[in-house]
Write a protein that holds these residues in place. Structure first.
Motif, PDB file in Angstrom:
ATOM      1  N   ASP A   1      78.781  72.514 100.085  1.00  0.00           N
ATOM      2  CA  ASP A   1      78.269  73.764 100.654  1.00  0.00           C
ATOM      3  C   ASP A   1      78.633  75.007  99.844  1.00  0.00           C
ATOM      4  OD1 ASP A   1      80.951  73.811 101.190  1.00  0.00           O
ATOM      5  OD2 ASP A   1      80.776  74.044 103.354  1.00  0.00           O
ATOM      6  N   ASP A   2      79.502  74.883  98.840  1.00  0.00           N
ATOM      7  CA  ASP A   2      79.809  76.016  97.969  1.00  0.00           C
ATOM      8  C   ASP A   2      79.037  75.948  96.652  1.00  0.00           C
ATOM      9  OD1 ASP A   2      81.126  73.809  96.981  1.00  0.00           O
ATOM     10  OD2 ASP A   2      82.985  74.870  96.494  1.00  0.00           O
ATOM     11  N   GLY A   3      78.077  75.007  96.550  1.00  0.00           N
ATOM     12  CA  GLY A   3      77.270  74.890  95.339  1.00  0.00           C
ATOM     13  C   GLY A   3      77.901  74.056  94.253  1.00  0.00           C
ATOM     14  N   LEU A   4      78.965  73.309  94.569  1.00  0.00           N
ATOM     15  CA  LEU A   4      79.590  72.452  93.578  1.00  0.00           C
ATOM     16  C   LEU A   4      78.954  71.074  93.613  1.00  0.00           C
ATOM     17  CD1 LEU A   4      81.968  72.654  91.504  1.00  0.00           C
ATOM     18  CD2 LEU A   4      83.323  71.365  93.166  1.00  0.00           C
ATOM     19  N   LEU A   5      78.724  70.521  92.441  1.00  0.00           N
ATOM     20  CA  LEU A   5      78.148  69.191  92.277  1.00  0.00           C
ATOM     21  C   LEU A   5      79.250  68.270  91.772  1.00  0.00           C
ATOM     22  CD1 LEU A   5      75.128  68.296  92.618  1.00  0.00           C
ATOM     23  CD2 LEU A   5      74.951  68.398  90.134  1.00  0.00           C
ATOM     24  N   THR A   6      79.448  67.112  92.420  1.00  0.00           N
ATOM     25  CA  THR A   6      80.513  66.194  92.012  1.00  0.00           C
ATOM     26  C   THR A   6      79.968  64.784  91.880  1.00  0.00           C
ATOM     27  OG1 THR A   6      81.201  65.668  94.290  1.00  0.00           O
ATOM     28  CG2 THR A   6      82.246  67.566  93.231  1.00  0.00           C
ATOM     29  N   ASP A   7      80.653  64.002  91.054  1.00  0.00           N
ATOM     30  CA  ASP A   7      80.306  62.591  90.860  1.00  0.00           C
ATOM     31  C   ASP A   7      81.569  61.763  91.029  1.00  0.00           C
ATOM     32  OD1 ASP A   7      80.364  60.165  88.911  1.00  0.00           O
ATOM     33  OD2 ASP A   7      78.239  60.542  89.204  1.00  0.00           O
ATOM     34  N   THR A   8      81.501  60.720  91.853  1.00  0.00           N
ATOM     35  CA  THR A   8      82.633  59.826  92.038  1.00  0.00           C
ATOM     36  C   THR A   8      82.157  58.385  92.058  1.00  0.00           C
ATOM     37  OG1 THR A   8      84.493  59.241  93.484  1.00  0.00           O
ATOM     38  CG2 THR A   8      82.492  59.990  94.552  1.00  0.00           C
ATOM     39  N   ASP A   9      83.033  57.498  91.582  1.00  0.00           N
ATOM     40  CA  ASP A   9      82.743  56.067  91.614  1.00  0.00           C
ATOM     41  C   ASP A   9      83.602  55.347  92.658  1.00  0.00           C
ATOM     42  OD1 ASP A   9      85.213  56.214  90.454  1.00  0.00           O
ATOM     43  OD2 ASP A   9      84.661  55.253  88.582  1.00  0.00           O
ATOM     44  N   GLY A  10      84.247  56.103  93.537  1.00  0.00           N
ATOM     45  CA  GLY A  10      85.103  55.523  94.567  1.00  0.00           C
ATOM     46  C   GLY A  10      86.525  55.311  94.127  1.00  0.00           C
ATOM     47  N   ARG A  11      86.800  55.456  92.816  1.00  0.00           N
ATOM     48  CA  ARG A  11      88.150  55.320  92.302  1.00  0.00           C
ATOM     49  C   ARG A  11      88.672  56.626  91.725  1.00  0.00           C
ATOM     50  NH1 ARG A  11      85.229  51.076  90.477  1.00  0.00           N
ATOM     51  NH2 ARG A  11      85.092  51.945  88.375  1.00  0.00           N
ATOM     52  N   SER A  12      87.777  57.476  91.260  1.00  0.00           N
ATOM     53  CA  SER A  12      88.155  58.781  90.726  1.00  0.00           C
ATOM     54  C   SER A  12      86.949  59.705  90.813  1.00  0.00           C
ATOM     55  CB  SER A  12      88.635  58.659  89.271  1.00  0.00           C
ATOM     56  OG  SER A  12      87.570  58.214  88.444  1.00  0.00           O
ATOM     57  N   VAL A  13      87.212  61.003  90.764  1.00  0.00           N
ATOM     58  CA  VAL A  13      86.137  61.994  90.688  1.00  0.00           C
ATOM     59  C   VAL A  13      85.879  62.235  89.205  1.00  0.00           C
ATOM     60  CG1 VAL A  13      85.353  64.267  91.388  1.00  0.00           C
ATOM     61  CG2 VAL A  13      86.952  63.005  92.840  1.00  0.00           C
ATOM     62  N   ARG A  14      84.690  61.866  88.750  1.00  0.00           N
ATOM     63  CA  ARG A  14      84.440  61.792  87.310  1.00  0.00           C
ATOM     64  C   ARG A  14      84.064  63.136  86.710  1.00  0.00           C
ATOM     65  NH1 ARG A  14      80.086  58.646  86.260  1.00  0.00           N
ATOM     66  NH2 ARG A  14      80.879  58.022  84.230  1.00  0.00           N
ATOM     67  N   TRP A  15      83.313  63.980  87.420  1.00  0.00           N
ATOM     68  CA  TRP A  15      82.996  65.296  86.885  1.00  0.00           C
ATOM     69  C   TRP A  15      82.592  66.265  88.004  1.00  0.00           C
ATOM     70  CZ3 TRP A  15      77.907  66.310  88.009  1.00  0.00           C
ATOM     71  CH2 TRP A  15      76.983  65.265  87.989  1.00  0.00           C
ATOM     72  N   HIS A  16      82.695  67.557  87.691  1.00  0.00           N
ATOM     73  CA  HIS A  16      82.315  68.650  88.593  1.00  0.00           C
ATOM     74  C   HIS A  16      81.387  69.593  87.827  1.00  0.00           C
ATOM     75  CE1 HIS A  16      86.321  67.273  89.864  1.00  0.00           C
ATOM     76  NE2 HIS A  16      86.031  67.675  91.091  1.00  0.00           N
ATOM     77  N   ARG A  17      80.375  70.107  88.522  1.00  0.00           N
ATOM     78  CA  ARG A  17      79.494  71.130  87.948  1.00  0.00           C
ATOM     79  C   ARG A  17      79.176  72.159  89.031  1.00  0.00           C
ATOM     80  NH1 ARG A  17      81.211  68.911  84.364  1.00  0.00           N
ATOM     81  NH2 ARG A  17      80.215  67.922  82.564  1.00  0.00           N
ATOM     82  N   ALA A  18      79.246  73.428  88.672  1.00  0.00           N
ATOM     83  CA  ALA A  18      78.957  74.513  89.616  1.00  0.00           C
ATOM     84  C   ALA A  18      77.531  75.006  89.405  1.00  0.00           C
ATOM     85  CB  ALA A  18      79.950  75.654  89.428  1.00  0.00           C
ATOM     86  N   LEU A  19      76.745  75.051  90.470  1.00  0.00           N
ATOM     87  CA  LEU A  19      75.356  75.510  90.381  1.00  0.00           C
ATOM     88  C   LEU A  19      75.314  77.034  90.422  1.00  0.00           C
ATOM     89  CD1 LEU A  19      73.567  72.996  92.771  1.00  0.00           C
ATOM     90  CD2 LEU A  19      73.974  72.805  90.320  1.00  0.00           C
TER      91      LEU A  19
END
Length: 258
Positions: free
Chosen positions: A121-139
């Motif tokens: 809800d703050d415009g952040l985009l995240t990717d996770t594989d269930g073991r770690s958060v792999r990357w973050h991107r702010a829109l």
């Protein structure tokens, strides 16, 4: 007058050294105990320092407020559940892992080759594989459109490992493997994209872009993993760079779709 031999003064007879009758002089103390004490003290200091560093690492807030309860490898399907993204075992339906961000909630999730990409809800985009958060991107400009738009239609997979993020002002494409920005398509002047107004046709995404004083044929744009579909466009290399060519790819300017 006759002189005595060997000079004017007679040589004194040397006297033998007097033997010592007292106890022998003490030998210098060995340096080994002092060196051992110094080594032990240094080791204790190192252990205490490492312990303090580890405690500080645990007390330090996680980047972006991430709170991940990881799970093992396996097949799972993820969905947003309140303020948490949960990965459920595909066979048993049991929760395998949970991912949350302090003070925020996911508004949209989409699976991507064993990962899950979430829009918050703050415009952040995240990717996770269930073991770690792999990357973050702010829109960009998320506060201008996200409260009214929500996450409906914003995340669109275009194939070949490319995710399109559709907002009223622009379409931004990221590589799902590492979050690398691949291309940006801004909305024409006087037009605005409608994230919820998109239809898939094969490998193409047909996206509505209402414009003032424009024929209906100009209010629709077709996209794929290379950007806007148009004759004579310049292809993009969206695959992950090979290790020995990574430095060459980093020097190339980012191509922009026509």
């Amino acid at each position: 007058m006759a002189l005595p031999p060997h000079g004017t003064h007679p040589r004194r007879a040397s006297t033998p050294p007097t033997p010592r009758t007292g106890p022998p002089a003490p030998r210098p103390a060995s340096r080994a105990p002092a060196l051992v004490r110094r080594a032990v003290a240094g080791l204790l200091v190192a252990v205490v320092t490492l312990g303090l560093c580890e405690a500080a690492r645990h007390l330090r807030p996680a980047p972006y407020g991430d709170r991940l309860l990881p799970g093992g490898r396996g097949q799972w399907a993820a969905r947003a559940q309140g303020a948490v993204v949960v990965g459920y075992d595909s066979r048993t339906g049991a929760a395998r892992w949970r991912y949350a961000r302090a003070g925020h909630r996911p508004v949209a999730v989409v699976p991507a080759r064993g990962d899950v990409i979430a829009l918050w809800d703050d415009g952040l985009l995240t990717d996770t594989d269930g073991r770690s958060v792999r990357w973050h991107r702010a829109l960009p400009d998320a506060t201008e459109w996200l409260p009214a738009q929500g996450g409906t239609g914003v995340l669109r997979l275009l194939g070949r490992g490319i995710l399109a993020v559709v907002t009223p002002h622009r379409v931004t494409a990221y590589r799902t493997a590492d979050g690398d920005l691949r291309w940006v398509l801004p909305a024409p002047k006087g037009c605005a994209f409608r994230p919820e107004g998109a239809v898939r046709r094969g490998t193409a995404l047909l996206l509505a872009q209402p414009c003032a004083d424009t024929a209906w044929t100009g209010q629709l744009v077709a996209l794929d993993d290379l950007g806007r579909i148009a004759p004579g466009r310049t292809p993009l290399g969206n695959d992950l760079p090979r290790p020995h060519l990574a430095h060459l790819d980093a020097e190339k300017p980012l191509a922009r779709p026509r």
